[in-house]
Design a protein around this motif. Structure first.
Motif, mmCIF file in Angstrom:
data_model
loop_
_atom_site.group_PDB
_atom_site.id
_atom_site.type_symbol
_atom_site.label_atom_id
_atom_site.label_comp_id
_atom_site.label_asym_id
_atom_site.label_seq_id
_atom_site.Cartn_x
_atom_site.Cartn_y
_atom_site.Cartn_z
ATOM 1 N N GLU A 192 61.501 27.001 12.007
ATOM 2 C CA GLU A 192 62.789 26.210 11.981
ATOM 3 C C GLU A 192 62.603 25.186 10.852
ATOM 4 O OE1 GLU A 192 63.921 24.848 15.919
ATOM 5 O OE2 GLU A 192 63.840 27.126 16.612
ATOM 6 N N SER A 193 63.564 24.717 10.152
ATOM 7 C CA SER A 193 63.579 24.078 9.203
ATOM 8 C C SER A 193 63.788 22.459 9.407
ATOM 9 C CB SER A 193 64.563 24.262 7.921
ATOM 10 O OG SER A 193 64.345 25.679 7.410
ATOM 11 N N LEU A 194 63.294 21.496 9.103
ATOM 12 C CA LEU A 194 63.179 20.085 9.239
ATOM 13 C C LEU A 194 63.506 19.448 7.975
ATOM 14 C CD1 LEU A 194 60.696 19.466 11.929
ATOM 15 C CD2 LEU A 194 63.009 19.431 12.164
ATOM 16 N N GLU A 195 64.522 18.632 7.699
ATOM 17 C CA GLU A 195 64.861 17.906 6.469
ATOM 18 C C GLU A 195 63.932 16.742 6.225
ATOM 19 O OE1 GLU A 195 67.578 18.840 4.388
ATOM 20 O OE2 GLU A 195 67.559 20.415 5.591
ATOM 21 N N THR A 196 63.981 16.353 5.036
ATOM 22 C CA THR A 196 62.815 15.323 4.786
ATOM 23 C C THR A 196 63.627 13.958 5.439
ATOM 24 O OG1 THR A 196 62.684 16.330 2.805
ATOM 25 C CG2 THR A 196 62.080 14.043 2.875
ATOM 26 N N ALA A 197 62.733 13.054 5.829
ATOM 27 C CA ALA A 197 63.061 11.887 6.501
ATOM 28 C C ALA A 197 64.203 11.268 5.918
ATOM 29 C CB ALA A 197 61.870 11.232 6.767
ATOM 30 N N ALA A 198 65.259 10.662 6.544
ATOM 31 C CA ALA A 198 66.510 10.191 5.759
ATOM 32 C C ALA A 198 66.414 8.485 5.649
ATOM 33 C CB ALA A 198 67.587 10.456 6.250
ATOM 34 N N THR A 199 65.616 8.045 6.865
ATOM 35 C CA THR A 199 65.481 6.557 6.993
ATOM 36 C C THR A 199 64.301 6.392 7.623
ATOM 37 O OG1 THR A 199 66.831 4.676 7.675
ATOM 38 C CG2 THR A 199 66.889 6.551 9.078
ATOM 39 N N THR A 200 63.837 4.983 7.732
ATOM 40 C CA THR A 200 62.638 4.525 8.487
ATOM 41 C C THR A 200 63.071 3.444 9.708
ATOM 42 O OG1 THR A 200 61.126 4.931 6.533
ATOM 43 C CG2 THR A 200 60.349 3.636 8.262
ATOM 44 N N TYR A 201 62.610 3.663 10.665
ATOM 45 C CA TYR A 201 62.946 2.820 11.683
ATOM 46 C C TYR A 201 61.891 1.920 12.220
ATOM 47 C CZ TYR A 201 64.180 0.814 16.175
ATOM 48 O OH TYR A 201 64.736 0.168 17.457
ATOM 49 N N THR A 202 61.989 0.585 12.424
ATOM 50 C CA THR A 202 60.676 -0.312 12.742
ATOM 51 C C THR A 202 60.826 -0.225 14.352
ATOM 52 O OG1 THR A 202 60.340 -1.464 10.637
ATOM 53 C CG2 THR A 202 59.276 -2.217 12.813
ATOM 54 N N VAL A 203 59.728 0.098 15.156
ATOM 55 C CA VAL A 203 59.825 0.089 16.520
ATOM 56 C C VAL A 203 59.716 -1.428 16.956
ATOM 57 C CG1 VAL A 203 58.430 0.411 18.553
ATOM 58 C CG2 VAL A 203 58.474 2.065 16.622
ATOM 59 N N GLN A 204 60.738 -1.681 18.070
ATOM 60 C CA GLN A 204 61.148 -3.079 18.553
ATOM 61 C C GLN A 204 60.549 -2.954 20.008
ATOM 62 O OE1 GLN A 204 62.640 -5.258 16.708
ATOM 63 N NE2 GLN A 204 62.317 -3.702 15.163
ATOM 64 N N LYS A 205 60.340 -4.170 20.471
ATOM 65 C CA LYS A 205 59.743 -4.300 22.022
ATOM 66 C C LYS A 205 60.865 -3.535 22.833
ATOM 67 C CE LYS A 205 58.337 -7.654 25.412
ATOM 68 N NZ LYS A 205 58.090 -9.149 25.647
ATOM 69 N N GLY A 206 60.204 -2.897 23.822
ATOM 70 C CA GLY A 206 60.869 -1.998 24.668
ATOM 71 C C GLY A 206 61.393 -0.580 24.211
ATOM 72 N N ASP A 207 61.036 -0.424 22.940
ATOM 73 C CA ASP A 207 61.437 0.925 22.731
ATOM 74 C C ASP A 207 60.615 2.062 23.111
ATOM 75 O OD1 ASP A 207 63.763 0.536 20.955
ATOM 76 O OD2 ASP A 207 62.441 0.415 19.031
ATOM 77 N N SER A 208 61.068 3.250 23.081
ATOM 78 C CA SER A 208 60.457 4.452 23.347
ATOM 79 C C SER A 208 61.008 5.545 22.532
ATOM 80 C CB SER A 208 60.519 5.114 24.853
ATOM 81 O OG SER A 208 62.087 5.407 25.042
ATOM 82 N N LEU A 209 60.304 6.646 22.177
ATOM 83 C CA LEU A 209 60.757 7.818 21.311
ATOM 84 C C LEU A 209 62.180 8.168 21.959
ATOM 85 C CD1 LEU A 209 57.935 9.990 20.094
ATOM 86 C CD2 LEU A 209 58.966 8.098 18.867
ATOM 87 N N TRP A 210 62.182 8.333 23.171
ATOM 88 C CA TRP A 210 63.454 8.701 23.791
ATOM 89 C C TRP A 210 64.730 7.818 23.385
ATOM 90 C CZ3 TRP A 210 66.402 12.612 25.052
ATOM 91 C CH2 TRP A 210 67.460 12.543 25.421
ATOM 92 N N LYS A 211 64.515 6.578 23.315
ATOM 93 C CA LYS A 211 65.473 5.431 22.975
ATOM 94 C C LYS A 211 65.800 5.570 21.798
ATOM 95 C CE LYS A 211 64.681 2.105 26.372
ATOM 96 N NZ LYS A 211 64.297 0.466 26.810
ATOM 97 N N ILE A 212 64.980 5.892 20.807
ATOM 98 C CA ILE A 212 65.032 6.035 19.450
ATOM 99 C C ILE A 212 65.827 7.269 19.019
ATOM 100 C CG2 ILE A 212 64.004 6.205 17.156
ATOM 101 C CD1 ILE A 212 61.772 4.503 18.287
ATOM 102 N N ALA A 213 65.641 8.231 19.883
ATOM 103 C CA ALA A 213 66.239 9.820 19.502
ATOM 104 C C ALA A 213 67.361 9.539 19.994
ATOM 105 C CB ALA A 213 65.593 10.637 20.433
ATOM 106 N N VAL A 214 67.851 8.896 20.962
ATOM 107 C CA VAL A 214 69.427 8.625 21.386
ATOM 108 C C VAL A 214 70.189 7.743 20.445
ATOM 109 C CG1 VAL A 214 70.769 7.576 23.146
ATOM 110 C CG2 VAL A 214 68.993 9.135 23.801
ATOM 111 N N LYS A 215 69.352 6.777 19.966
ATOM 112 C CA LYS A 215 70.133 5.802 18.776
ATOM 113 C C LYS A 215 70.504 6.716 17.870
ATOM 114 C CE LYS A 215 68.809 1.862 16.047
ATOM 115 N NZ LYS A 215 70.079 1.070 16.340
ATOM 116 N N TYR A 216 69.556 7.504 17.230
ATOM 117 C CA TYR A 216 69.904 8.247 15.911
ATOM 118 C C TYR A 216 70.358 9.676 16.027
ATOM 119 C CZ TYR A 216 67.802 4.511 13.502
ATOM 120 O OH TYR A 216 67.564 3.299 12.870
ATOM 121 N N GLU A 217 70.546 10.011 17.363
ATOM 122 C CA GLU A 217 71.284 11.329 17.904
ATOM 123 C C GLU A 217 70.417 12.354 17.249
ATOM 124 O OE1 GLU A 217 75.223 11.427 17.100
ATOM 125 O OE2 GLU A 217 75.554 9.929 18.508
#
Length: 227
Positions: free
Chosen positions: A41-66
């Motif tokens: 399955e093809s994945l596109e090149t990363a479109a942006t970079t996010y800096t992890v904040q206190k309290g973040d998890s990968l799930w929270k980041i996934a939901v934020k960016y859908e």
């Protein structure tokens, strides 16, 4: 003219019966791991970079960016343990929806048709859209056109594998149409597809579009009524 195909799945009454067999919702990491992106399955090149904040998890980041956790993990091989991320870390966010403008237009056209018929609009469900997008891409990668996925099984089993829980659901698929309007015309001119689009049984929709190397578009609509 490019070859066009479309297909429809079961009626709402039968869908409800199938959905009644669904199991309780698993934890986010459990189902994301289960339905991880395959190597084909093809994945596109990363479109942006996010800096992890206190309290973040990968799930929270996934939901934020859908996007899915699987996509985040694939785009960030530097993360040794997905359950452990730290403030200040840089996370690459993949472009999970390169054809989102077409997907959004299909949702808009669906709701126009529903409005014409006195029906409430469907709300977009990004997790259903992700599931639909992966279904469209899988049909390209594995060279099939069917409601039954060789990887996930029926549309209902696939939705459940992606953590979706519902009391009613349906799927429309198509390929070969060139625009959102063209595929909507095809679906609306087919009684079964039209019935799904105009059904009172569903409250949410996810649309996924993928493009084959020759330019052919594959379309998946997933309709659902969450519990």
């Amino acid at each position: 003219m490019k070859h066009k195909r479309l297909a429809i799945v079961l009626t709402a009454v039968l869908l409800s019966a199938i959905a009644s067999l669904s199991i309780s919702s698993p934890a986010a990491f459990a189902y994301e791991e289960k339905c991880g992106i395959s190597e084909n399955e093809s994945l596109e090149t990363a479109a942006t970079t996010y800096t992890v904040q206190k309290g973040d998890s990968l799930w929270k980041i996934a939901v934020k960016y859908e996007v899915g956790i699987s996509e985040l993990i694939a785009a960030n091989p530097q993360i040794a343990n997905p359950a452990l991320i730290y403030p200040g870390q840089k996370i690459s966010i993949p472009n999970a929806a390169p054809l989102k403008s077409i997907e959004d237009e299909i949702v808009r056209l669906v709701n126009i048709e529903r409005s014409k018929n006195g029906l409430a609009p469907l709300t977009s469900n990004w997790q259903a859209a992700r599931c639909a997008r992966i279904k469209s891409q899988e049909m390209i990668d594995k060279n099939y056109f069917s409601h039954t996925s060789p990887t996930y099984g029926s549309p209902f089993k696939m939705m459940e594998s992606f953590g979706l829980r519902f009391s009613a659901a349906a799927e429309n698929i198509a390929y070969g149409q060139r625009t959102a309007q063209e595929v909507m015309n095809s679906w609306m001119n087919s009684p079964g597809h039209r019935a799904n689009i105009l059904s009172k049984s569903y409250t949410q929709i996810g649309v996924g579009v993928a493009k084959k190397s020759n330019g052919t578009l594959y379309f998946t609509q997933m309709f659902l009524k969450p519990y």
